[in-house]
Design a protein around this motif. Structure first.
Motif, short mmCIF file in Angstrom:
data_model
loop_
_atom_site.label_atom_id
_atom_site.label_comp_id
_atom_site.label_asym_id
_atom_site.label_seq_id
_atom_site.Cartn_x
_atom_site.Cartn_y
_atom_site.Cartn_z
N ARG A 13 0.81 -1.23 0.00
CA ARG A 13 0.00 0.00 0.00
C ARG A 13 0.84 1.27 0.00
N GLY A 14 2.07 1.17 -0.48
CA GLY A 14 2.96 2.32 -0.57
C GLY A 14 2.80 3.05 -1.89
N THR A 15 3.86 3.72 -2.30
CA THR A 15 3.87 4.46 -3.56
C THR A 15 3.76 3.47 -4.71
N ILE A 16 2.93 3.80 -5.70
CA ILE A 16 2.69 2.94 -6.85
C ILE A 16 3.18 3.63 -8.12
N TYR A 17 3.80 2.83 -8.98
CA TYR A 17 4.25 3.29 -10.29
C TYR A 17 3.65 2.37 -11.35
N ILE A 18 3.12 2.95 -12.42
CA ILE A 18 2.56 2.16 -13.52
C ILE A 18 3.42 2.38 -14.75
N GLY A 19 3.80 1.28 -15.40
CA GLY A 19 4.62 1.37 -16.59
C GLY A 19 4.17 0.39 -17.66
N VAL A 20 4.79 0.51 -18.82
CA VAL A 20 4.52 -0.38 -19.95
C VAL A 20 5.84 -0.73 -20.61
N LYS A 65 -2.40 3.97 -19.98
CA LYS A 65 -2.99 5.32 -19.91
C LYS A 65 -4.28 5.31 -19.12
N SER A 66 -5.08 4.28 -19.31
CA SER A 66 -6.33 4.14 -18.58
C SER A 66 -6.08 3.98 -17.08
N LEU A 67 -5.18 3.07 -16.71
CA LEU A 67 -4.88 2.82 -15.30
C LEU A 67 -4.34 4.07 -14.60
N LYS A 68 -3.57 4.86 -15.31
CA LYS A 68 -3.01 6.07 -14.71
C LYS A 68 -4.09 7.08 -14.34
N ARG A 69 -5.25 6.97 -14.97
CA ARG A 69 -6.37 7.86 -14.64
C ARG A 69 -7.24 7.33 -13.50
N TRP A 70 -7.01 6.08 -13.11
CA TRP A 70 -7.80 5.47 -12.05
C TRP A 70 -7.50 6.12 -10.69
N LEU A 71 -8.49 6.05 -9.81
CA LEU A 71 -8.28 6.45 -8.42
C LEU A 71 -7.33 5.46 -7.75
N ARG A 72 -6.60 5.94 -6.78
CA ARG A 72 -5.64 5.09 -6.07
C ARG A 72 -6.31 3.84 -5.49
N GLN A 73 -7.48 4.00 -4.90
CA GLN A 73 -8.16 2.86 -4.28
C GLN A 73 -8.52 1.79 -5.31
N TRP A 74 -8.78 2.18 -6.55
CA TRP A 74 -9.07 1.20 -7.61
C TRP A 74 -7.80 0.43 -7.97
N LYS A 75 -6.67 1.14 -8.01
CA LYS A 75 -5.39 0.48 -8.32
C LYS A 75 -5.06 -0.53 -7.22
N ILE A 76 -5.25 -0.13 -5.98
CA ILE A 76 -4.99 -1.03 -4.85
C ILE A 76 -5.88 -2.27 -4.94
N ALA A 77 -7.15 -2.07 -5.27
CA ALA A 77 -8.08 -3.20 -5.40
C ALA A 77 -7.64 -4.13 -6.52
N LEU A 78 -7.16 -3.59 -7.62
CA LEU A 78 -6.70 -4.41 -8.74
C LEU A 78 -5.48 -5.26 -8.32
N ILE A 79 -4.55 -4.64 -7.62
CA ILE A 79 -3.38 -5.39 -7.13
C ILE A 79 -3.82 -6.48 -6.17
N GLU A 80 -4.65 -6.13 -5.20
CA GLU A 80 -5.02 -7.07 -4.14
C GLU A 80 -5.95 -8.18 -4.61
#
Length: 95
Positions: A13-20, A65-80
């Motif tokens: 649940r720390g800093t998140i980076y999205i890449g391709v 590009k789509s994921l970078k626009r997501w809210l942080r809580q959505w990114k966390i949910a996707l990871i978890e």
């Protein structure tokens, strides 16, 4: 050409980076060695916690590009959803 979208984290649940990338096996070690990006090097964001493979790099770029626009809580949910403990998915030079 195959592409990968991936998320790195500094810790659970720390800093998140999205890449391709078109080569996850090459790109993740670059991040771990501090050559991946200035952001990941500065904030210690080197733990691969999620990735998705696409058969076309253009689809991977669009997904990033789509994921970078997501809210942080959505990114966390996707990871978890697939990695609830935020375990490192890349071991050594091979993954």
């Amino acid at each position: 050409m195959t592409g990968y979208v991936y998320m790195l984290a500094s810790q659970k649940r720390g800093t998140i980076y999205i890449g391709v990338t078109n080569d996850l096996g090459r790109r993740i070690p670059e991040h771990k060695e501090g050559r991946g990006s200035k952001f990941t090097a500065r904030y210690g964001v080197v733990r691969l916690v999620w990735y998705e493979e696409h058969f076309d790099i253009r689809d991977a770029i669009q997904r990033e590009k789509s994921l970078k626009r997501w809210l942080r809580q959505w990114k966390i949910a996707l990871i978890e959803k697939t990695n609830p403990e935020w375990h490192e998915l890349c071991r050594g030079t091979g993954w």
